[in-house]
Design a protein around this motif. Structure first.
Motif, PDB file in Angstrom:
ATOM      1  N   SER A  95       1.073   5.227   0.236  1.00  0.00           N
ATOM      2  CA  SER A  95       0.339   6.438   0.603  1.00  0.00           C
ATOM      3  C   SER A  95       1.235   7.672   0.660  1.00  0.00           C
ATOM      4  O   SER A  95       0.768   8.752   1.014  1.00  0.00           O
ATOM      5  N   PHE A 106      -1.483  -0.947  -4.168  1.00  0.00           N
ATOM      6  CA  PHE A 106      -2.632  -0.059  -4.047  1.00  0.00           C
ATOM      7  C   PHE A 106      -2.107   1.313  -3.659  1.00  0.00           C
ATOM      8  O   PHE A 106      -1.388   1.451  -2.669  1.00  0.00           O
ATOM      9  N   SER A 130       3.374  -1.279   3.902  1.00  0.00           N
ATOM     10  CA  SER A 130       2.755   0.022   3.722  1.00  0.00           C
ATOM     11  C   SER A 130       3.816   1.103   3.763  1.00  0.00           C
ATOM     12  O   SER A 130       4.671   1.111   4.632  1.00  0.00           O
ATOM     13  N   HIS A 151      -9.120  -2.036  -2.018  1.00  0.00           N
ATOM     14  CA  HIS A 151      -8.000  -2.189  -1.087  1.00  0.00           C
ATOM     15  C   HIS A 151      -8.308  -3.290  -0.070  1.00  0.00           C
ATOM     16  O   HIS A 151      -7.464  -4.156   0.210  1.00  0.00           O
ATOM     17  N   SER A 152      -9.520  -3.294   0.453  1.00  0.00           N
ATOM     18  CA  SER A 152      -9.925  -4.333   1.407  1.00  0.00           C
ATOM     19  C   SER A 152      -9.872  -5.715   0.774  1.00  0.00           C
ATOM     20  O   SER A 152      -9.445  -6.688   1.410  1.00  0.00           O
ATOM     21  N   THR A 164      -2.822   5.296  -2.659  1.00  0.00           N
ATOM     22  CA  THR A 164      -3.825   6.165  -2.037  1.00  0.00           C
ATOM     23  C   THR A 164      -3.124   7.410  -1.520  1.00  0.00           C
ATOM     24  O   THR A 164      -1.883   7.458  -1.441  1.00  0.00           O
ATOM     25  N   THR A 171       0.867  -1.177   0.000  1.00  0.00           N
ATOM     26  CA  THR A 171       0.000   0.000   0.000  1.00  0.00           C
ATOM     27  C   THR A 171       0.905   1.228   0.000  1.00  0.00           C
ATOM     28  O   THR A 171       1.779   1.359   0.853  1.00  0.00           O
ATOM     29  N   SER A 215     -11.250   1.703  -5.326  1.00  0.00           N
ATOM     30  CA  SER A 215     -11.772   2.321  -4.108  1.00  0.00           C
ATOM     31  C   SER A 215     -11.170   1.618  -2.902  1.00  0.00           C
ATOM     32  O   SER A 215     -10.424   0.644  -3.037  1.00  0.00           O
ATOM     33  N   GLN A 216     -11.526   2.087  -1.735  1.00  0.00           N
ATOM     34  CA  GLN A 216     -11.057   1.423  -0.528  1.00  0.00           C
ATOM     35  C   GLN A 216     -11.640   0.014  -0.419  1.00  0.00           C
ATOM     36  O   GLN A 216     -11.055  -0.850   0.246  1.00  0.00           O
ATOM     37  N   THR A 217     -12.741  -0.243  -1.095  1.00  0.00           N
ATOM     38  CA  THR A 217     -13.285  -1.607  -1.147  1.00  0.00           C
ATOM     39  C   THR A 217     -12.316  -2.526  -1.881  1.00  0.00           C
ATOM     40  O   THR A 217     -12.089  -3.671  -1.467  1.00  0.00           O
ATOM     41  N   CYS A 234      -6.643   4.571  -5.650  1.00  0.00           N
ATOM     42  CA  CYS A 234      -7.872   5.115  -5.089  1.00  0.00           C
ATOM     43  C   CYS A 234      -8.344   6.252  -6.003  1.00  0.00           C
ATOM     44  O   CYS A 234      -7.614   7.220  -6.232  1.00  0.00           O
ATOM     45  N   SER A 242      -8.401   9.748  -4.399  1.00  0.00           N
ATOM     46  CA  SER A 242      -7.062  10.334  -4.265  1.00  0.00           C
ATOM     47  C   SER A 242      -6.556  10.817  -5.620  1.00  0.00           C
ATOM     48  O   SER A 242      -5.975  11.905  -5.722  1.00  0.00           O
TER      49      SER A 242
END
Length: 94
Positions: free
Chosen positions: A7, A32, A93, A81-82, A34, A5, A77-79, A59, A62
């Motif tokens: 960020s 992913f 991360s 990511h989940s 974001t 991830t 989306s964050q979905t 995302c 973002s």
């Protein structure tokens, strides 16, 4: 599968090296992006460095915060990511 991830935008070299190492070891990896991490996707050299990742998504919220052009990778989306988290055996991360 290893999920990375992203960020922050100051981890480009590290991410490229990790994706390359995973590819050499035939280790599945997904990315992913974001937050400000999506800014890395505006660099063609960076995009070439992550092309061996099995899946890469950004995302959408973002991406639209920083850019008006279409996203160069899958917009999610964050979905999403989940979903990737649930499939991963290891999480990193940055």
């Amino acid at each position: 599968m290893i999920l990375i991830t992203v960020s922050t935008e100051d981890s480009a070299r590290l991410i490229n090296n990790l994706v390359s190492a995973c590819s050499r070891q035939r280790q599945a990896v997904a990315l992913f992006f974001t937050g400000s991490g999506v800014r890395l996707l505006d660099d063609q050299n960076f995009l070439r460095g992550i092309d061996s990742a099995g899946e890469a998504a950004a995302c959408g919220e973002s991406w639209r915060h920083f850019f008006s052009d279409p996203c160069p990778i899958s917009e999610g989306s964050q979905t999403d990511h989940s979903r990737l988290i649930s499939q991963a055996s290891h999480l990193l991360s940055f």
